[in-house]
Design an enzyme around this catalytic site. Structure first.
Site, mmCIF file in Angstrom:
data_model
loop_
_atom_site.group_PDB
_atom_site.id
_atom_site.type_symbol
_atom_site.label_atom_id
_atom_site.label_comp_id
_atom_site.label_asym_id
_atom_site.label_seq_id
_atom_site.Cartn_x
_atom_site.Cartn_y
_atom_site.Cartn_z
ATOM 1 N N ARG A 89 5.584 -7.940 -0.510
ATOM 2 C CA ARG A 89 5.466 -6.489 -0.310
ATOM 3 C C ARG A 89 6.357 -6.182 0.881
ATOM 4 N NH1 ARG A 89 5.472 -1.966 1.207
ATOM 5 N NH2 ARG A 89 3.916 -0.342 0.882
ATOM 6 N N GLU A 139 4.877 5.425 -6.195
ATOM 7 C CA GLU A 139 4.211 4.575 -7.182
ATOM 8 C C GLU A 139 4.841 4.782 -8.554
ATOM 9 O OE1 GLU A 139 1.927 2.297 -6.446
ATOM 10 O OE2 GLU A 139 1.837 2.866 -4.342
ATOM 11 N N ARG A 157 -0.747 -10.429 -1.060
ATOM 12 C CA ARG A 157 0.714 -10.431 -1.034
ATOM 13 C C ARG A 157 1.193 -10.649 0.394
ATOM 14 N NH1 ARG A 157 1.719 -4.622 -3.677
ATOM 15 N NH2 ARG A 157 0.413 -4.191 -1.874
#
Length: 178
Positions: free
Chosen positions: A49, A57, A91
């Site tokens: 990330r 998004e 992540r």
């Protein structure tokens, strides 16, 4: 003099934990504008990330554009990344560099396809780049109605919670009616 040398060595070791480890990897997938999949030298896949940037998004305007930009910049390339932390999804949050010294998060913000994630960054230069992209009406700043991804996710969560409550209330009313 000998003591000074030992003190310097201890200080060097003591601060070495502050140095971020540089990891080389190849980008093998783009999940969205701010999330990539990499393969390291041991053939381990890792989801990264991107640090300091938040892109629209998938369901938001310019989400596909942000993903495409990230793909154009790094897909199939060797990158260097520095882990800063991990998120709640496991992540790795990372600063990603490509083509020798280009900072991926910075390039996304410059092109107007990401927000400076100021809540998790003290790099004010990214704020300056975002302001410049806004004033030039680049990317997501070309429209009048932009909503940050964190606000968009919050509204989506609230709508989902309302829907769940409504469904639960509907079931309760049906049971009472029986």
């Amino acid at each position: 003099m000998k003591r000074l040398g030992k003190l310097f060595f201890v200080l060097l070791i003591g601060t070495s934990g502050l140095v971020l480890a540089q990891i080389k990897a190849k980008v093998i997938g783009i999940k969205d504008g701010d999330t990539i999949l990499v393969l390291d030298k041991n053939n381990n896949q890792t989801t990264l990330r991107l640090a300091e940037v938040d892109c629209p998004e998938k369901g938001q305007p310019f989400g596909k554009n942000a993903k495409q930009l990230t793909s154009n910049l790094v897909f199939g390339k060797e990158i260097l990344y520095y882990k800063t932390t991990s998120d709640r999804y496991g992540r790795i949050i990372a600063k990603v560099y490509f083509d020798k010294d280009q900072y991926l998060s910075e390039e996304i913000i410059k092109k107007g396809l990401g927000w400076w994630y100021y809540q998790y960054s003290n790099n004010e230069n990214l704020g300056v780049l975002e302001s410049k992209a806004r004033s030039l009406k680049l990317g997501l700043w070309s429209g009048s109605e932009t909503i940050s991804p964190w606000e968009w996710r919050k509204k989506k969560r609230e709508a989902s919670q309302l829907k769940a409550k409504a469904k639960l209330s509907g079931n309760s009313l049906r049971e009472i009616a029986r």
